[in-house]
Design a protein around this motif. Structure first.
Motif, PDB file in Angstrom:
ATOM      1  N   UNK A   1       0.838  -1.197   0.000  1.00  0.00           N
ATOM      2  CA  UNK A   1       0.000   0.000   0.000  1.00  0.00           C
ATOM      3  C   UNK A   1       0.880   1.258   0.000  1.00  0.00           C
ATOM      4  N   UNK A   2       0.306   2.353  -0.478  1.00  0.00           N
ATOM      5  CA  UNK A   2       1.022   3.628  -0.532  1.00  0.00           C
ATOM      6  C   UNK A   2       0.522   4.509   0.611  1.00  0.00           C
ATOM      7  N   UNK A   3       1.434   4.842   1.513  1.00  0.00           N
ATOM      8  CA  UNK A   3       1.040   5.502   2.744  1.00  0.00           C
ATOM      9  C   UNK A   3       1.815   6.803   2.931  1.00  0.00           C
ATOM     10  N   UNK A   4       1.078   7.875   3.219  1.00  0.00           N
ATOM     11  CA  UNK A   4       1.684   9.165   3.530  1.00  0.00           C
ATOM     12  C   UNK A   4       1.787   9.280   5.047  1.00  0.00           C
ATOM     13  N   UNK A   5       2.990   9.533   5.546  1.00  0.00           N
ATOM     14  CA  UNK A   5       3.206   9.701   6.985  1.00  0.00           C
ATOM     15  C   UNK A   5       3.680  11.124   7.240  1.00  0.00           C
ATOM     16  N   UNK A   6       2.925  11.870   8.027  1.00  0.00           N
ATOM     17  CA  UNK A   6       3.340  13.224   8.378  1.00  0.00           C
ATOM     18  C   UNK A   6       4.139  13.190   9.674  1.00  0.00           C
ATOM     19  N   UNK A   7       4.942  14.239   9.886  1.00  0.00           N
ATOM     20  CA  UNK A   7       5.815  14.233  11.050  1.00  0.00           C
ATOM     21  C   UNK A   7       6.800  13.088  10.981  1.00  0.00           C
ATOM     22  N   UNK A   8       7.248  12.793   9.768  1.00  0.00           N
ATOM     23  CA  UNK A   8       8.005  11.561   9.511  1.00  0.00           C
ATOM     24  C   UNK A   8       9.384  11.548  10.125  1.00  0.00           C
ATOM     25  N   UNK A   9       9.922  12.707  10.508  1.00  0.00           N
ATOM     26  CA  UNK A   9      11.248  12.730  11.128  1.00  0.00           C
ATOM     27  C   UNK A   9      11.157  12.939  12.633  1.00  0.00           C
ATOM     28  N   UNK A  10       9.935  13.008  13.167  1.00  0.00           N
ATOM     29  CA  UNK A  10       9.756  13.148  14.603  1.00  0.00           C
ATOM     30  C   UNK A  10       9.926  11.827  15.322  1.00  0.00           C
ATOM     31  N   UNK A  11       9.776  11.843  16.642  1.00  0.00           N
ATOM     32  CA  UNK A  11      10.000  10.657  17.458  1.00  0.00           C
ATOM     33  C   UNK A  11       9.068   9.518  17.058  1.00  0.00           C
ATOM     34  N   UNK A  12       7.759   9.740  17.166  1.00  0.00           N
ATOM     35  CA  UNK A  12       6.814   8.677  16.823  1.00  0.00           C
ATOM     36  C   UNK A  12       6.801   8.433  15.323  1.00  0.00           C
ATOM     37  N   UNK A  29       7.235  10.104   3.401  1.00  0.00           N
ATOM     38  CA  UNK A  29       7.319  10.805   4.672  1.00  0.00           C
ATOM     39  C   UNK A  29       7.450  12.294   4.443  1.00  0.00           C
ATOM     40  N   UNK A  30       6.555  13.072   5.050  1.00  0.00           N
ATOM     41  CA  UNK A  30       6.650  14.521   4.886  1.00  0.00           C
ATOM     42  C   UNK A  30       7.044  15.174   6.206  1.00  0.00           C
ATOM     43  N   UNK A  69      -1.180   8.583   7.644  1.00  0.00           N
ATOM     44  CA  UNK A  69      -0.943   8.420   9.079  1.00  0.00           C
ATOM     45  C   UNK A  69      -0.382   9.751   9.574  1.00  0.00           C
ATOM     46  N   UNK A  70      -1.203  10.482  10.294  1.00  0.00           N
ATOM     47  CA  UNK A  70      -0.843  11.839  10.709  1.00  0.00           C
ATOM     48  C   UNK A  70      -0.165  11.829  12.075  1.00  0.00           C
ATOM     49  N   UNK A  71       1.157  11.861  12.068  1.00  0.00           N
ATOM     50  CA  UNK A  71       1.929  11.897  13.314  1.00  0.00           C
ATOM     51  C   UNK A  71       2.447  13.300  13.609  1.00  0.00           C
ATOM     52  N   UNK A  72       2.035  14.263  12.811  1.00  0.00           N
ATOM     53  CA  UNK A  72       2.562  15.612  12.963  1.00  0.00           C
ATOM     54  C   UNK A  72       1.880  16.314  14.128  1.00  0.00           C
ATOM     55  N   UNK A  73       2.651  17.022  14.914  1.00  0.00           N
ATOM     56  CA  UNK A  73       2.084  17.789  16.019  1.00  0.00           C
ATOM     57  C   UNK A  73       3.168  18.442  16.834  1.00  0.00           C
ATOM     58  N   UNK A  74       2.768  19.421  17.637  1.00  0.00           N
ATOM     59  CA  UNK A  74       3.709  20.069  18.545  1.00  0.00           C
ATOM     60  C   UNK A  74       3.295  19.719  19.964  1.00  0.00           C
ATOM     61  N   UNK A  75       4.271  19.319  20.789  1.00  0.00           N
ATOM     62  CA  UNK A  75       4.010  18.948  22.171  1.00  0.00           C
ATOM     63  C   UNK A  75       3.962  20.188  23.059  1.00  0.00           C
ATOM     64  N   UNK A  87      -2.180  26.249  14.818  1.00  0.00           N
ATOM     65  CA  UNK A  87      -1.721  26.083  13.433  1.00  0.00           C
ATOM     66  C   UNK A  87      -1.166  24.678  13.195  1.00  0.00           C
ATOM     67  N   UNK A  88      -0.354  24.204  14.125  1.00  0.00           N
ATOM     68  CA  UNK A  88       0.323  22.924  13.916  1.00  0.00           C
ATOM     69  C   UNK A  88      -0.587  21.731  14.178  1.00  0.00           C
ATOM     70  N   UNK A  89      -1.345  21.770  15.256  1.00  0.00           N
ATOM     71  CA  UNK A  89      -2.150  20.608  15.638  1.00  0.00           C
ATOM     72  C   UNK A  89      -3.535  20.585  15.000  1.00  0.00           C
ATOM     73  N   UNK A  90      -4.103  21.761  14.746  1.00  0.00           N
ATOM     74  CA  UNK A  90      -5.480  21.807  14.234  1.00  0.00           C
ATOM     75  C   UNK A  90      -5.516  22.099  12.738  1.00  0.00           C
ATOM     76  N   UNK A  91      -4.913  23.217  12.318  1.00  0.00           N
ATOM     77  CA  UNK A  91      -4.990  23.597  10.911  1.00  0.00           C
ATOM     78  C   UNK A  91      -4.336  22.559  10.007  1.00  0.00           C
ATOM     79  N   UNK A  92      -3.222  22.000  10.458  1.00  0.00           N
ATOM     80  CA  UNK A  92      -2.564  20.961   9.667  1.00  0.00           C
ATOM     81  C   UNK A  92      -3.474  19.755   9.484  1.00  0.00           C
ATOM     82  N   UNK A  93      -4.167  19.366  10.557  1.00  0.00           N
ATOM     83  CA  UNK A  93      -5.089  18.231  10.461  1.00  0.00           C
ATOM     84  C   UNK A  93      -6.205  18.522   9.480  1.00  0.00           C
ATOM     85  N   UNK A  94      -6.758  19.734   9.539  1.00  0.00           N
ATOM     86  CA  UNK A  94      -7.815  20.124   8.598  1.00  0.00           C
ATOM     87  C   UNK A  94      -7.325  20.051   7.161  1.00  0.00           C
ATOM     88  N   UNK A  95      -6.125  20.571   6.918  1.00  0.00           N
ATOM     89  CA  UNK A  95      -5.557  20.539   5.568  1.00  0.00           C
ATOM     90  C   UNK A  95      -5.359  19.108   5.079  1.00  0.00           C
TER      91      UNK A  95
END
Length: 237
Positions: A1-12, A29-30, A69-75, A87-95
């Motif tokens: 399968x072809x999967x887009x993973x956001x926050x691909x260089x973060x911990x999770x 990975x973006x 798979x949306x792993x992008x976010x700011x702690x 912007x990071x946790x909400x707007x990115x998810x909407x986009x």
């Protein structure tokens, strides 16, 4: 399968990417930070872009994707302006949801946090997915708002809520461990409040088991370790 993973260089996200590639998926990975990662590696490709900017997702307009798979976010951390969380946790998810719907992806997996319920009342631990809490700070509120965006979307979604994730590559919980190790950590209320440590491999396992699993569609799933512990017990350990 072809999967887009956001926050691909973060911990999770980086652990998720490695697991999905290991299972033979084609992964894109973006991240805004890819200078230390290979841009191409067999089934893995990286794209440097800011998903909080809707126009930048247009760079992927010609890419076929089966799942996100949306792993992008700011702690949460001291001094960070509220608009950064929104912007990071909400707007990115909407986009990303708009992008996923336009692509007709089969599954949208969103990495949230057990923190969305806020502090759990004494005597009600452990709380399950039906627990109605109150987010107590801007980080928790932003993660809750992002979940709401996912729930009202037209996608097949799964929301995962990991809690207190630790393991190789983590630098967020690392500060706590270093403070305890150096003897500079102070217990509040005798350290009787609870934490629920979750090893990174368990979070990754939740992703791989729930992805494309129709029994997970439309569900919110807490992802936690074997047991919860008091802060005092954690410090002693």
């Amino acid at each position: 399968m072809r999967i887009l993973v956001t926050g691909a260089t973060g911990f999770i996200g980086s652990h998720v990417v490695d697991a999905l590639v290991g299972e033979g998926h084609q992964v894109i990975g973006i991240s805004r930070k890819i200078k230390d990662r290979e841009s191409d590696n067999g089934n893995l490709k990286y794209a440097k872009l800011d998903a909080s900017n809707r126009d930048e997702l247009g760079k992927l307009s010609d890419v076929d994707i089966d799942a996100v798979v949306n792993c992008l976010g700011v702690l949460g951390r001291f001094g960070l302006p509220d608009d950064v969380y929104i912007r990071t946790n909400v707007q990115t998810t909407t986009n990303l949801l708009e992008f996923a719907e336009a692509k007709g992806v089969e599954h949208f997996m969103h990495m949230s946090s057990c923190g969305v319920v806020g502090p759990i009342e004494r005597g009600k631990c452990p709380a399950n997915e039906d627990y109605v809490g109150k987010p107590s700070n801007i980080y928790e509120k932003s993660k809750w708002l992002a979940e709401e965006e996912v729930r009202i979307s037209g996608t097949n979604y799964t929301i995962l809520r990991p809690e207190f994730v630790y393991g190789p590559g983590d630098v967020h919980v690392l500060g706590l461990f270093e403070a305890i190790s150096s003897g500079k950590f102070l217990l509040i209320d005798s350290g009787e409040s609870y934490l629920h440590p979750t090893y990174i491999d368990d979070v990754v396992l939740a992703v791989t088991q729930a992805l494309f699993n129709q029994s997970s569609y439309g569900r919110v799933l807490n992802v936690v370790g074997e047991r919860y512990v008091t802060v005092s017990d954690l410090a002693d350990t």
